[in-house]
Design an enzyme around this catalytic site. Sequence first.
Site, PDB file in Angstrom:
ATOM      1  N   LYS A 107       0.573  -1.275   0.160  1.00  0.00           N
ATOM      2  CA  LYS A 107       0.200   0.100  -0.164  1.00  0.00           C
ATOM      3  C   LYS A 107       0.989   1.529   0.254  1.00  0.00           C
ATOM      4  CE  LYS A 107      -4.361   1.027  -0.235  1.00  0.00           C
ATOM      5  NZ  LYS A 107      -5.854   0.371  -0.323  1.00  0.00           N
ATOM      6  N   ASP A 147      -6.895   4.306  -4.762  1.00  0.00           N
ATOM      7  CA  ASP A 147      -7.352   4.334  -3.544  1.00  0.00           C
ATOM      8  C   ASP A 147      -8.150   5.925  -3.139  1.00  0.00           C
ATOM      9  OD1 ASP A 147      -7.129   2.712  -1.564  1.00  0.00           O
ATOM     10  OD2 ASP A 147      -6.517   3.716  -0.016  1.00  0.00           O
TER      11      ASP A 147
END
Length: 432
Positions: A107, A147
């Site tokens: 991430k 995201d």
Amino acid sequence: MTDHQSDIFADALQRLESAAVHAAVDPETITRLRQPEQVIQVAVPVRMDDGSLKVFSGYRVRYNSTRGPTKGGLRYHPQVDMGEVKALAFWMTFKCAVVGIPYGGGKGGVSVNPKELSRMELERLSRSFIARIAPFIGPDTDIPAPDVYTNATIMGWMADEYAKIAGKQQPGVITGKPLALGGSLGRDDATGRGAYYCIKQLERLKRWDPSRIRVAVQGWGNAGQHVARLLHADGYRIVAASDSRGGIYKPEGFDVPSLIHFKNETRQLKGVYCKGSVCELIDHQPVTNEELLELDVDLLLPSAVENVITEENAARIKAPFIVELANGPVTSAGDAILQQQGKLVVPDILANAGGVTVSYFEWVQNRAGLSWELEEVHSRLQTIMTREFGAIYQLMEEIGTDMRTAAYTHALRRLGDAIQASGTMGWFTDSE
Ligand code: NAP
């Protein structure tokens, strides 16, 4: 570390400990999974439109790569910090294992409020960030995606910047790209659609009549809008929706296509981020984001940010079914209260895995030079979501836990098998 940083990652690790009780994996697997493989913090310099220089903090975490290249989105949000990114990368590791795709978890993000940047500043930020993390990413090592507050446009800029650095086109380095740059059909609504397929399984198991199911959606972005659209088309009543500025409630249910249209037509930059608010719609009762969570509904879909259901408000949640489209919307303490109250929570690592699953399809198509039809993407996604939902639901009943623990157990077994197969102490001590 700030409280936010340490709390969220510590909270994520608690899931590992509770799954370890049921998964019966080698203890070294747990030891390996308690910390990320690689954490990267970069300074991201950006020339602003007025000529001044600003330097933002960027992060990328590769949590575990045993099952394949690390995979996970890039977030632009003022709250992004190392603790949050580590937690999100941890969740991605388990999410990829839940759906059985050959990826580890990663991430990243930049601590920035993108709503304060012009389009050109946003593009310069995106290119600058990708240049800083370029040595660590790649189609076989670590593959970013969109995201919160990033999207296909931004992925396109990043793919272009990476191609310049690599000296060749490398579409498999990033997913969620625009179709024109090798994106996949069906990636845009994949997260909402994956959750929708989970809800269809609940509908079958619980024999729901969709017209009687009242749904509240917190977060009216990519994840929230698409799941609401698909449910509305099947006759579900979407009675509440919210964005960062607050929410709206209408017990008879909203016309979802109008609500989506209203929200999206007020975007300052097409496809980049929203400036309009669902709160501005007429014919509704205003509610705060906190009130929305506590409404008398049948199905609650947290689809915005993490830590919105905690020990403080969990006892007041009325919805018997909660499907987590957001990552980490319920804290461990909040979760314990929901379980005591008999709520069924379909956890994030299953419910929102549609996004990474279609990202995987995009990567496969990029590497094979193929372009699948939309029906093929939908059908493959439905097969995976339905299969893994079924396996986790069954495991939940077998081991007598909540669905989250079952999902982590399911994923941990796959991670354990991979870590074991790649060589742990257990291998050396096995007597054969
Ligand atoms: P997005 O398109 O950027 O939308 C985020 C939405 O949440 C926006 O409507 C935003 O409001 C709202 N929001 C932001 N802060 C909020 C707050 N404090 N309270 C209530 N609403 C708030 O992001 P997204 O892609 O839908 O992601 C939402 C969640 O899904 C995140 O947890 C993300 O990690 C998760 N997820 C996304 C994907 C994906 O493929 N996109 C995949 C898996 C998981 P404004 O419009 O007013 O800014």
